[in-house]
Design an enzyme around this catalytic site. Structure first.
Site, PDB file in Angstrom:
ATOM      1  N   GLY A  26      -8.900   0.484 -16.750  1.00 15.31           N
ATOM      2  CA  GLY A  26      -7.598  -0.090 -17.032  1.00 15.31           C
ATOM      3  C   GLY A  26      -7.519  -1.284 -16.832  1.00 15.31           C
ATOM      4  O   GLY A  26      -6.195  -1.797 -17.298  1.00 15.31           O
TER       5      GLY A  26
ATOM      6  N   TYR B  73      -2.044   3.881  -8.412  1.00 13.08           N
ATOM      7  CA  TYR B  73      -3.625   4.110  -9.035  1.00 13.08           C
ATOM      8  C   TYR B  73      -3.658   4.407 -10.298  1.00 13.08           C
ATOM      9  O   TYR B  73      -2.645   5.273 -10.639  1.00 13.08           O
ATOM     10  CB  TYR B  73      -4.290   4.866  -7.684  1.00 13.08           C
ATOM     11  CG  TYR B  73      -4.548   4.143  -6.585  1.00 13.08           C
ATOM     12  CD1 TYR B  73      -5.550   3.295  -6.318  1.00 13.08           C
ATOM     13  CD2 TYR B  73      -3.678   4.157  -5.446  1.00 13.08           C
ATOM     14  CE1 TYR B  73      -5.983   2.894  -5.003  1.00 13.08           C
ATOM     15  CE2 TYR B  73      -3.815   3.578  -4.427  1.00 13.08           C
ATOM     16  CZ  TYR B  73      -5.147   2.927  -4.098  1.00 13.08           C
ATOM     17  OH  TYR B  73      -5.409   2.163  -2.825  1.00 13.08           O
ATOM     18  N   GLU B  74      -4.604   4.139 -10.772  1.00 11.37           N
ATOM     19  CA  GLU B  74      -4.949   4.517 -12.286  1.00 11.37           C
ATOM     20  C   GLU B  74      -4.820   5.963 -12.598  1.00 11.37           C
ATOM     21  O   GLU B  74      -4.508   6.486 -13.575  1.00 11.37           O
ATOM     22  CB  GLU B  74      -6.191   3.800 -12.749  1.00 11.37           C
ATOM     23  CG  GLU B  74      -6.528   3.786 -14.297  1.00 11.37           C
ATOM     24  CD  GLU B  74      -7.746   3.275 -14.594  1.00 11.37           C
ATOM     25  OE1 GLU B  74      -8.290   3.437 -15.820  1.00 11.37           O
ATOM     26  OE2 GLU B  74      -8.137   2.269 -13.888  1.00 11.37           O
ATOM     27  N   SER B  75      -5.271   6.718 -11.333  1.00 13.80           N
ATOM     28  CA  SER B  75      -5.475   8.243 -11.751  1.00 13.80           C
ATOM     29  C   SER B  75      -3.940   8.933 -11.894  1.00 13.80           C
ATOM     30  O   SER B  75      -3.842  10.003 -12.050  1.00 13.80           O
ATOM     31  CB  SER B  75      -6.217   8.659 -10.444  1.00 13.80           C
ATOM     32  OG  SER B  75      -5.535   8.312  -9.280  1.00 13.80           O
ATOM     33  N   GLY B  76      -2.850   8.228 -11.622  1.00 17.28           N
ATOM     34  CA  GLY B  76      -1.403   8.576 -11.764  1.00 17.28           C
ATOM     35  C   GLY B  76      -0.927   8.866 -10.400  1.00 17.28           C
ATOM     36  O   GLY B  76       0.384   9.641 -10.713  1.00 17.28           O
TER      37      GLY B  76
END
Length: 244
Positions: free
Chosen positions: A122, A42-45
């Site tokens: 993203g 996921y984009e949050s890491g």
């Protein structure tokens, strides 16, 4: 049917960059059924997230709690995504055109829009750098337009060769999965072609729901209906989607 078809597009042990909404539901359905070793990013890491419910956002704590690793957002993009280490990206769209270009920015002129949408996030990097992209979106003339009002994420630009000219690493969209069927790009022209319809859907329905003259494959197939297991897991996931 759209969510089930999208989940089937994911193979076991692949690395998948997941967006929230239908892409997240499909990815988690795949991991809970035929692809238990699917790696969700996921984009949050969060890398290797294994949520027991559908996350409400990319910042939902359940993603970090269940992830194999949590890294910074710059690392996700600079080290994992942009160098081509992600196999498949899942994206949605507010508008999509015949060359699979995606708009999630504005409806109408950019300087004076009718609607301002959530924006890029993203998605441009996902569309540019993942090994392939699967787009999950409901099909209507409002969404499937002749030309998007704004290109947020490049599919195939204006046709063959544009991705190479732009220096985009990935293959681009390999499937567009809708509530009516599945479209794939023509290998020569890059234009989207209807290759499958879902059970009970007629080809003419897909044509009427498209804002351009939709090309149709000579041998349109019918997607397999959901299995009882897929329906059971999907309903369980959706039951946990909203906070109690």
């Amino acid at each position: 049917m759209m969510t089930v078809a999208a989940s089937r597009a994911l193979s076991d042990r692949a690395t998948c960059f997941v967006g929230i909404g239908k892409p997240s539901t499909a990815a988690n359905l795949a991991r809970a059924t035929h692809a238990p070793d699917l790696v969700l990013v996921y984009e949050s890491g969060t890398i290797g997230a294994a949520p027991d419910r559908l996350p409400l956002s990319i910042g939902d704590g359940v993603l970090a709690d269940t992830a194999t690793s949590v890294v910074s957002v710059p690392e996700i993009f600079n080290y994992w995504l942009q160098p081509g280490r992600i196999d498949v990206g899942f994206l949605g769209a507010a508008q999509l055109d015949r060359f699979a270009n995606i708009n999630t920015t504005v409806i109408g002129p950019y300087d004076d829009p009718e609607v301002r949408l959530p924006g890029a996030g993203g998605a441009p990097e996902i569309a540019a750098s993942c090994g392939e992209v699967v787009v999950v979106v409901s099909q209507s003339r409002r969404t499937f337009v002749e030309q998007v009002d704004f290109v947020t994420s490049v599919g195939f630009g204006r046709g063959p060769g544009d991705r190479e000219r732009y220096g985009l690493r990935g293959r681009g969209p390999t499937q567009v999965i809708t509530d009516l069927g599945v479209l794939r790009p023509d290998p020569q022209t890059c234009e989207l072609v209807l290759t499958a319809v879902h059970p009970g859907v007629e080809v003419e329905q897909a044509r009427r729901a498209t804002g351009w003259s939709l090309r149709v494959a000579d041998d349109v197939t019918v997607t397999e209906p959901p299995t009882s297991r897929e329906l059971e897991v999907l309903r369980s996931l959706e039951a946990t989607a909203a906070p109690s």
